[in-house]
Design an enzyme around this catalytic site. Structure first.
Site, PDB file in Angstrom:
ATOM      1  N   GLU A  50       0.587  -1.416   0.149  1.00 56.82           N
ATOM      2  CA  GLU A  50      -0.330  -0.281  -0.045  1.00 56.82           C
ATOM      3  C   GLU A  50       0.633   1.433   0.243  1.00 56.82           C
ATOM      4  OE1 GLU A  50      -0.795  -2.327   1.847  1.00 56.82           O
ATOM      5  OE2 GLU A  50      -2.905  -2.982   1.906  1.00 56.82           O
ATOM      6  N   PHE A 112     -12.162  -6.994  13.303  1.00 59.12           N
ATOM      7  CA  PHE A 112     -10.453  -7.887  12.573  1.00 59.12           C
ATOM      8  C   PHE A 112     -10.026  -6.494  11.964  1.00 59.12           C
ATOM      9  CE2 PHE A 112      -9.576  -9.984   8.803  1.00 59.12           C
ATOM     10  CZ  PHE A 112      -8.624 -10.327   9.452  1.00 59.12           C
ATOM     11  N   GLN A 113      -9.470  -6.051  11.329  1.00 59.67           N
ATOM     12  CA  GLN A 113      -8.920  -5.021  10.905  1.00 59.67           C
ATOM     13  C   GLN A 113      -9.030  -3.742  11.291  1.00 59.67           C
ATOM     14  OE1 GLN A 113      -8.663  -7.194   7.054  1.00 59.67           O
ATOM     15  NE2 GLN A 113      -6.666  -7.923   7.039  1.00 59.67           N
ATOM     16  N   LYS A 162     -17.335  -1.112   6.056  1.00 54.86           N
ATOM     17  CA  LYS A 162     -18.190  -2.121   4.866  1.00 54.86           C
ATOM     18  C   LYS A 162     -19.710  -2.281   4.600  1.00 54.86           C
ATOM     19  CE  LYS A 162     -17.385  -6.374   3.581  1.00 54.86           C
ATOM     20  NZ  LYS A 162     -16.573  -7.911   3.971  1.00 54.86           N
ATOM     21  N   MET A 477      24.264   9.683   1.903  1.00 54.01           N
ATOM     22  CA  MET A 477      24.174  10.310   3.082  1.00 54.01           C
ATOM     23  C   MET A 477      24.267  10.403   4.267  1.00 54.01           C
ATOM     24  SD  MET A 477      23.796  13.734   1.730  1.00 54.01           S
ATOM     25  CE  MET A 477      22.790  14.185   0.666  1.00 54.01           C
TER      26      MET A 477
END
Ligand SMILES: Cc1ncc(C[n+]2csc(CCOP(=O)(O)OP(=O)(O)O)c2C)c(N)n1
Lengths: 577, 163
Positions: A50, A112-113, A162, A477
């Site tokens: 993602e 969940f999630q 949802k 760097m």
């Protein structure tokens, strides 16, 4: 007819004119993914992580000026976007991120999630929404795009439970938005603009300092007219490169920590500073106590909070860069007073003396590949026409110094947050938006590994990106700072156990080339550029002792730059030792 | 310097945390914050007390104005304004002390709003310094609980902060 929330969502995207959605599915987003499946107007690009989706949407936005769109699921899906959202936020890039959420009945239950997406992203979005009712969905999507793209642009997140995507209602996409609490200004105050023009025309040692805001407001044309009308020197920030042609003699290059000697010296000595769409970032100003000690400052910015935040300003102008520049041009043309020719000639003479230092010079006879040489060659072979994305580190600074951008939206990098891992996925978004153009990702062997999985996305969608990996086997760097400021104690900056990048690229179905000699640089780049329909991973084994110069160390002023010498530090080089 | 800012805010879930989050993220002080819906139920009014130099206060007001949920904002301390805070205080009031507490409440124009055999609960409204003075007059020994609302403010004169 009543539609489900999922279908409404997809219709909204279509009616908003969204071309691509960069995303990754999961439970809470499955109704939406089903709705995407049942249509062919909005194209979904399946990334491999993602974070990649957000950077790809970001690259799309930076290179086109249109908002980038992301779709992810709840929980880990949305937490994975946070780095990308923060990256866009810091650089004021319009993104709209849609995240699935658990059903409204489960919110707050540690379902969940489930994560509090609105809470987690709050500090790094321009605004965010949780849609609790399907009847609010279309209006919220419209608002999200409106907020993301107007005023000072930025990312907006819309969290969609949802059940909202399953519920039904009538669909109508609002034609316009009006919000009593959000009314961004565009036009600058006429009195302030007049004051600014008087000051500009009275300057003896003027300096124009422009930033990313000029690009965001499509102000490149008026900026160019403004600078040429006056004949004043212009320096551009890392974010602003390309708004004014980098090859033009009035351009003195980038300013700041790794800016040119002439740009920084001119900043230090100028008597009037005209800041346009730039925000006086600490990497630009150096020590604020020593910043532009002789200058009276004009600052044009769309965000009032950027003005006088770090540096007190004499003439603040709140407005979009393009509109304010256009107004200033009108007044300058109409003014009786003209710029002081003699003073300006003397000023340019001084600037040319600084320029003669040739501060970006490097060792062209080296037996090792100098990273600067790779970028110079890339610039020449692409005629300065490529889109160049970068990651973060030395390679980013060299790309900014050695690729002369003559056009806006060609240089795509994470300036504000400095996000390693940005370059490759950003290049995907750029290439999607510009399928016929050459898109190069300049990166380092450390940065590229942060989103390397996107090589698979590039294969799936046939994105012929040219990856220019300046492989110095170090987090260069970091190594440079350790060399300068930590007495060469190279703590955890050596990149051990590197993969064979050629084989890696090949395993993803791409072309890989390893280049170890300066004499082979040009040939390899030519070969890669010729392969118009293939992604080519160019692994340049570069001189690992090279440092980025010039450099303003922390706590120093613009007139206290380190130029050379770049002493090699062979004793600590594990490969050479 | 102490500054009082009056803010009209969309009465939306999360609007308050945007304001609070802004202060913590940017390292600004919040001395107090009083918030409730207004006569228009879509709007909340917040009175926020903060401290900082003029530059910091300028940044605070600009950053607050940037929040999409902030509809309007006025720095009350820039003009004549009135500030009131409510104090609810529960004190021991038994034996000789009981009369003394009542007398003090009268002097400060407080009200007794709950009574038990051994305690009084008092209500007092005024400026912060008046409430401080009252608490000090009562003395620490007798105090069981102190509840302060944080100041609410309104500008003097005809003008109001509204949409
Ligand atoms: C996500 C992230 N982690 C850490 C850093 C700190 N950092 C800045 S530059 C750099 C080294 C980058 O190394 P490389 O990609 O090899 O580029 P080079 O400097 O060698 O060109 C690091 C670790 C960062 N900018 N981003």
């Amino acid at each position: 007819m009543e539609l489900t929330g999922a279908d409404i969502f997809v219709r909204c995207l279509r009616d908003e004119g969204v071309e691509y959605v960069f995303g990754y599915p999961g439970g809470a987003a499955l109704h939406i993914y089903d709705a995407l499946y049942r249509q062919d107007k909005v194209k979904h690009i399946l990334v491999r992580h993602e974070q990649g989706a957000t950077h790809a949407a970001d690259g799309y936005a930076r290179s086109t000026g249109r908002p980038g769109v992301v779709l992810v699921t709840s929980g880990p899906g949305v937490t994975n976007t946070v780095t990308g959202i923060a990256t866009a936020y810091m650089d004021s890039i319009p993104l709209v991120i849609f995240s699935g959420q658990v059903a409204t009945s489960l919110i707050g239950d540690d379902a969940f999630q489930e994560v509090d997406a609105v809470g987690i992203t709050r500090p790094c979005v321009k605004h965010n929404f949780l849609v609790k009712d399907v009847r609010d969905l279309a209006a919220t999507v419209k608002k999200a795009f409106y907020i993301a793209t107007t005023g000072r642009p930025g990312p907006v997140l819309v969290d969609i439970p949802k059940d909202v995507t399953a519920h039904k209602c009538e669909y109508a996409y609002p034609k316009e938005v009006s919000m009593r609490s959000y009314n961004p200004v565009t036009k600058g105050h006429p009195g302030q603009i007049k004051k600014a023009v008087d000051l500009i025309l009275a300057a003896k040692r003027p300096m124009i300092y422009s930033g990313g805001g000029v690009i965001l407001s499509e102000g490149s044309k008026p900026l160019t007219d403004f600078v040429r009308l006056l004949g004043y020197p212009i320096t551009q920030t890392l974010m602003g490169l390309g708004a004014y042609p980098g090859t033009d003699p009035l351009s003195v290059g980038m300013l700041g920590m790794h800016g040119t000697y002439e740009a920084n010296m001119a900043m230090h000595e100028c008597d009037v500073l005209i800041a346009i769409g730039a925000r006086f970032d600490d990497r630009v100003t150096g020590d604020l106590e020593k910043f532009c000690p002789h200058a009276r400052i004009i600052h044009v910015d769309i965000d009032p909070a950027s003005i006088s935040k770090n540096v007190p300003v004499e003439v603040p102008i709140v407005g979009a860069a393009d509109a304010v520049l256009a107004e200033m041009i009108k007044l300058i043309k109409a003014a009786k007073k003209k710029p002081d020719k003699d003073a300006l000639a003397a000023w340019w003479k001084q600037i040319d003396q600084w320029r003669a230092q040739n501060c970006l010079d490097y060792d062209r006879d080296s037996k090792l590949i100098k990273p600067q040489f790779v970028l110079e060659t890339l610039y020449e072979l692409t005629g300065g026409e490529a889109f160049v994305t970068s990651d973060v580190g030395q390679h980013q600074m060299w790309a900014a110094q050695f690729y002369k951008f003559d056009k806006p939206r060609r240089w795509i990098n994470s300036g504000g947050l400095g996000t390693m891992g940005f370059g490759l996925p950003a290049a995907m978004g750029v290439q999607m938006a510009h399928p016929k153009s050459t898109v190069c990702c300049v990166t380092g062997e450390a940065s590229i590994q942060m989103c390397i999985q996107e090589l698979s996305t590039c294969k799936q969608y046939d994105l012929p990106i040219k990856i220019v990996n300046l492989n110095n086997r170090y987090m260069g760097m970091v190594r440079q700072w350790q060399e300068f400021f930590y007495d060469r104690r190279y703590s955890h900056s050596y990149m051990d156990a590197l993969p064979d990048f050629v084989k890696l690229a090949e395993s993803y179905g791409h072309v890989g080339l390893k280049i170890e000699k300066p004499a082979d640089v040009e040939g390899a780049l030519k070969e890669a550029l010729k392969l118009k329909d293939r992604l080519v991973f160019l692994d340049f084994i570069t001189d690992q002792t090279e440092n980025v110069y010039p450099m303003i160390a922390a706590g120093k002023g613009h007139n206290e730059m380190h130029l050379k010498p770049c002493k090699a530090v062979v004793s600590t080089d594990r490969e050479l030792a | 310097m102490r500054h009082v800012i009056s803010i009209l805010l969309e009465n939306e879930a999360g609007a308050l945390s945007r304001v609070a989050g802004l202060f913590s993220a940017r390292g600004y002080n919040i001395e107090s914050l009083a918030v409730a819906p207004t006569e228009d139920s879509t709007l909340s009014r917040m009175t926020l007390v903060t401290t900082g130099s003029d530059e910091v206060i300028e940044q605070i007001t600009k950053q607050l104005n940037k929040l999409v949920d902030v509809v309007k904002l006025v720095e009350l301390t820039q003009g004549p304004y009135i500030e009131r805070e409510m104090l609810l205080i529960k004190v021991r009031a038994a034996g000789d002390g009981r009369d003394e507490v009542k007398r003090l409440a009268d002097i400060f124009r407080g009200h007794i709003i709950d009574v038990t055999d051994t305690t009084y609960t008092l209500e007092l409204t005024g400026t912060g310094s008046k409430l401080d003075a009252f608490i000090e007059a009562l003395g620490p020994a007798g105090i069981i609980e102190v509840v302060r609302s944080g100041p609410s403010g309104i500008a003097r004169g005809e003008k109001g902060v509204h949409v």
